[in-house]
Scaffold this motif. Structure first.
Motif, short mmCIF file in Angstrom:
data_model
loop_
_atom_site.label_atom_id
_atom_site.label_comp_id
_atom_site.label_asym_id
_atom_site.label_seq_id
_atom_site.Cartn_x
_atom_site.Cartn_y
_atom_site.Cartn_z
N ARG A 90 -5.84 12.44 -4.22
CA ARG A 90 -7.26 12.40 -4.55
C ARG A 90 -8.10 13.03 -3.44
O ARG A 90 -9.12 13.67 -3.71
N THR A 150 0.81 -1.23 0.00
CA THR A 150 0.00 0.00 0.00
C THR A 150 0.84 1.27 0.00
O THR A 150 0.32 2.34 -0.32
N TRP A 193 0.75 3.66 -2.94
CA TRP A 193 -0.55 4.18 -3.36
C TRP A 193 -1.16 5.15 -2.36
O TRP A 193 -2.10 5.89 -2.72
N LEU A 215 -0.91 8.74 -3.58
CA LEU A 215 -1.88 9.00 -4.63
C LEU A 215 -3.28 9.18 -4.05
O LEU A 215 -4.05 10.04 -4.49
N ALA A 216 -3.61 8.37 -3.03
CA ALA A 216 -4.90 8.52 -2.36
C ALA A 216 -5.00 9.87 -1.67
O ALA A 216 -6.06 10.51 -1.68
N VAL A 236 -8.42 3.67 -5.37
CA VAL A 236 -7.36 4.29 -6.18
C VAL A 236 -7.49 3.85 -7.63
O VAL A 236 -7.35 4.66 -8.56
N TRP A 275 -12.09 9.40 1.57
CA TRP A 275 -10.65 9.17 1.43
C TRP A 275 -9.96 9.14 2.78
O TRP A 275 -9.07 8.31 3.02
#
Length: 397
Positions: free
Chosen positions: A69, A59, A62, A65-66, A117, A83
């Motif tokens: 977002r 994880t 990512w 990136l989360a 994601v 999120w």
């Protein structure tokens, strides 16, 4: 740990360049997470600790990136909170909390995070814009006061993901634009003729009475039977009956059941509408299946595709015509009069005509009413068939 060693351990240190490579790396990490949390993980404390570390490896690339977002969702409190929840649930727990039970929960949360994601990698309409579209449709009257906002139907109308609609409805609820009912369904605040259930029921009963389904002087069925026939709960039915009593269309003598006023004006009942398209004759089991489907859609508030609803309406209308033809060939069952037959036919014709109401939710309700009436008429026709001589009994549908 170096990037090379990290990748050898089964995870990615950062999202690779290129959309296809990113998708592939994300998919690999999702598949790796599926292998965590089984019987091997429960073998020892060391295995549990090692699998917590494996979740970190799959994880780590990512989470940034989360978080991006999450920042992009600043205009939607519900999306931002989503999120936050995903990132927090997948985070590494304190050493004292690294139990097997916590591992099972955490690996599920990690998979949810990577799934979100993956969905965010594809171009999509921001939740804040979905909320704006829904609000504009409410303001324009496309979603009138009191209208139910089924997320699946709204998502289909706007061609956006279901989750985006659910988050947008949460944001609009916080702003007071929509409201949640006790059954956790969203609706536009206020009342409107299209969702005023007592007036809708009163209107249908009025058409049934004036169309000959309940001729002047007829004693109406009891509330339980009327509720079944009109596929409604008793409360709005009671209000509808009171409206018709105040209107003078119904009357009550002392404590007797409601009776259609003898001065009620009768109009000609509509003819059974011909189904659209080429619809074949239906067997008894096919009639019951079409009726069951229509009743289930209404009772569970499922929104079928318009084409599916039109097909069921065609099947029910065709079956209604077939059954009326059979009933009129007679002979009638004992104790059944011609007037009772014509009242049944009038009720069938009125219900069949009502399904062409343009408002979608009213069409669903009227279709369920037609289905209920059709099943009743099918049972009546069965008694008609039993009254015929064996040699002349028609083959059952």
């Amino acid at each position: 740990m170096s990037t090379q060693n990290h990748q050898q351990a089964g995870g990615t240190s950062s999202p690779p360049a290129g959309f296809a490579a990113t998708r592939r790396a994300l998919r690999n990490d999702q598949l790796s997470l599926r292998r965590i949390g089984g019987a091997r993980s429960a073998a020892s404390s060391a295995a549990v600790f090692d699998d917590h570390a494996r979740i970190d490896r799959h994880t780590a690339a990512w989470v940034p990136l989360a978080e991006c977002r999450r920042e992009d969702a600043a205009g939607s409190p519900a999306d931002r909170a989503r999120w936050d929840r995903l990132i927090k649930a997948a985070a590494r727990p304190a050493p004292a909390d690294m139990s097997y039970e916590r591992l099972v929960v955490r690996v599920g949360s990690a998979r949810d995070l990577l799934r979100a994601v993956a969905d965010a990698l594809s171009p999509s309409v921001p939740v804040v814009e979905v909320a704006l579209w829904i609000e504009q449709r409410i303001t324009s009257g496309a979603y009138p006061p009191g209208a139910a906002l089924a997320p699946g139907r709204v998502a289909a109308e706007l061609a956006v993901p279901l989750e985006s609609v659910q988050l947008a409805l949460t944001d609009l609820s916080d702003k007071g634009v929509i409201e949640w009912q006790a059954n956790c369904r969203a609706r536009v605040p206020g009342a409107h003729r299209l969702n005023d259930r007592p007036r809708q029921i009163a209107h249908l009963l009025r058409v049934l009475i004036t169309g000959g389904a309940f001729p002047p002087g007829t004693v109406l069925p009891g509330r339980r039977e009327l509720s079944r026939m009109l596929v409604t709960v008793p409360q709005p039915l009671v209000v509808a009956l009171r409206l018709l009593v105040n209107e003078g269309l119904l009357e009550r003598a002392d404590r007797q059941r409601l009776t259609v006023c003898r001065e009620a004006v009768e109009r000609a009942a509509p003819q059974l509408p011909a189904p659209a398209g080429n619809v074949k004759s239906l067997r008894q089991d096919e009639i019951r299946e079409a009726a069951r489907k229509a009743r289930r859609w209404w009772s569970t508030r499922i929104s079928p595709a318009p084409a599916a609803l039109d097909q069921v309406i065609d099947h029910l209308s065709e079956a209604a015509g077939q059954l009326v033809d059979r009933a009129r060939r007679g002979p009638l069952p004992p104790s059944t009069t011609d007037q009772e037959l014509e009242a049944r036919v009038a009720r069938m014709a009125i219900m069949a005509a009502a399904v062409h109401e343009p408002h979608f939710e009213l069409r669903l309700w009227h279709t369920a009413c037609l289905a209920t009436n059709l099943l009743d008429f099918q049972a009546f026709v069965g008694r008609v068939d039993e009254s015929r001589p064996v040699s002349s009994t028609a083959m059952p549908l």
